[in-house]
Design an enzyme around this catalytic site. Structure first.
Site, mmCIF file in Angstrom:
data_model
loop_
_atom_site.group_PDB
_atom_site.id
_atom_site.type_symbol
_atom_site.label_atom_id
_atom_site.label_comp_id
_atom_site.label_asym_id
_atom_site.label_seq_id
_atom_site.Cartn_x
_atom_site.Cartn_y
_atom_site.Cartn_z
ATOM 1 N N THR A 76 6.541 16.316 83.146
ATOM 2 C CA THR A 76 6.618 15.495 84.362
ATOM 3 C C THR A 76 6.849 16.400 85.559
ATOM 4 O O THR A 76 7.590 17.388 85.468
ATOM 5 C CB THR A 76 7.767 14.476 84.236
ATOM 6 O OG1 THR A 76 7.580 13.714 83.038
ATOM 7 C CG2 THR A 76 7.799 13.535 85.424
ATOM 8 N N ASP A 187 -9.055 21.480 81.409
ATOM 9 C CA ASP A 187 -8.685 20.115 81.778
ATOM 10 C C ASP A 187 -9.109 19.825 83.219
ATOM 11 O O ASP A 187 -8.319 19.337 84.035
ATOM 12 C CB ASP A 187 -7.184 19.903 81.598
ATOM 13 C CG ASP A 187 -6.806 18.418 81.499
ATOM 14 O OD1 ASP A 187 -7.689 17.608 81.171
ATOM 15 O OD2 ASP A 187 -5.640 18.084 81.739
#
Length: 375
Positions: A76, A187
């Site tokens: 996060t 990604d």
């Protein structure tokens, strides 16, 4: 007294064994011997600043959920303010186990040695022996490309076509630089393309990055990445190459043209993936059904020409066979030519769309040496 002495000896022995096991566990979580220097108190690692856990805890207001910027595959990200006044993005990895430590060190090693104006900058990290593994990046204030295309910041007409083309060029420039450094991003997606207040690109999230060895054309590894962007050949054969990033970038180009997300389960089942939808529309000469109509496709001839050209390039990037895709350096050159109107603008929309299925039947061979500069 004899019984008391025996009990005391057993206690000491257990305490010693527990200490030894704890020491062994600590040693096994690191692949390197512990340094005599306590990095928690400051210093540098691979040329970046080492922060204490407490310093970053304070900077993020103890990882206040109200300061969350996003959630990625490995952790996060929180907004923080350092004591020197700098605004930062602090990535907090989910687990402090050996695999995460390895990924953490990999990301620090990669980011610390890369310098490009369109790559997010790494300010520092915590020690590998810290209570938690934290990475500290420059804070990019204007959200992601995904936010502006089909997310919380999306507004009709707010992201005009010239700005989108500029975003494509800057992203391609960053990826070309990575590939020249023997690094595959793995990604590439609009959620990992950050924008500053001037809509300049900062490519982020190297948590999935891998160095690929010289003289090796592919790396076999378990598939990772984000649904909708993953190279179909990689997904089937576990073969990772720089062309895997090219496929993902092709999806990004279609998102810039259409303002549609890469995956949408409300679409027809054969068109849930934007890549499939785009290929179908282009092959059926129905690109106008894909384009975001707020871009001026029907009213501005130059916008129409450049969108047609970018769609043709995206079509080439989205080929199932990697050898039919261009190299990223060629993609970058093509985008720059499109921006400068340096391509053959006599081609009509119909001619270009008719050519598309046949224009990618030959393997791509780059005619240029991949640049290593950061420009």
């Amino acid at each position: 007294m004899g019984i008391m002495a025996a009990i005391f000896l057993i206690y000491l022995r257990r305490k010693k064994n527990k200490h030894s096991a704890s020491t062994l566990l600590f040693r096994n979580t690191s692949s390197e011997p512990s340094s005599k220097v306590d990095l928690e108190k400051g210093g540098n690692y691979h040329g970046v600043q080492v922060f204490s856990y407490g310093e970053l805890e304070e900077a993020t207001n103890y990882f206040d959920s109200a300061r969350e910027l996003g959630d990625g595959g490995f952790g996060t990200v929180y907004y923080g303010e350092l004591q020197d006044g700098r605004a930062v993005a602090v990535k907090r990895l989910y687990e402090n186990n050996y695999k995460r430590v390895e990924q953490f060190m990999n990301e620090v090693d990669i980011l610390a040695r890369l310098r490009h104006k369109n790559l997010v900058s790494l300010y520092g990290c915590t020690s590998r022996h810290s209570r938690e593994l934290l990475l500290v990046y420059e804070f990019i204030s204007n959200g992601t490309v995904a936010d502006h295309l089909h997310g919380e910041r999306a507004k009709p007409g707010a992201l005009p076509w010239p700005t989108r083309l500029k975003i494509a060029i800057e992203t391609a420039s960053a990826l070309t630089y990575l590939h020249a450094s023997d690094i595959i991003h793995r990604d590439v997606k609009t959620n990992n393309i950050l924008l500053d207040n001037n809509f300049c690109v900062k490519v982020a999230d190297f948590g999935l990055s891998r160095l690929f060895p010289n003289h090796v054309t592919h790396v076999s590894t378990a598939p990772q990445g984000t649904p909708g962007y993953v190279d179909p050949e990689y997904h089937q054969c576990y073969q990772l190459t720089d062309k895997s990033d090219v496929f993902s970038f092709g999806v990004v180009l279609i998102e810039l043209i259409s303002s549609m997300p890469a995956v949408d389960i409300t679409r027809h089942r054969h068109e849930i993936n934007l890549s499939n939808l785009a290929i179908n529309k282009i092959q059926n000469k129905a690109l106008h059904e894909l384009v975001d109509q707020t871009l001026g496709y029907e009213s501005d001839n130059k916008v129409r020409r450049t969108i047609n050209a970018v769609a043709e390039l995206a079509f080439q990037c989205l080929q199932s066979e990697k050898d039919l895709r261009p190299y990223m350096v060629d993609v970058l050159d093509a985008l720059r030519d499109i921006e400068s109107d340096g391509y053959d603008d006599k081609k009509t929309h119909e001619e270009m769309m008719t050519q598309s299925p046949d224009s990618v039947t030959l393997s791509w061979t780059s005619t240029k040496t991949t640049p290593t500069s950061s420009s």
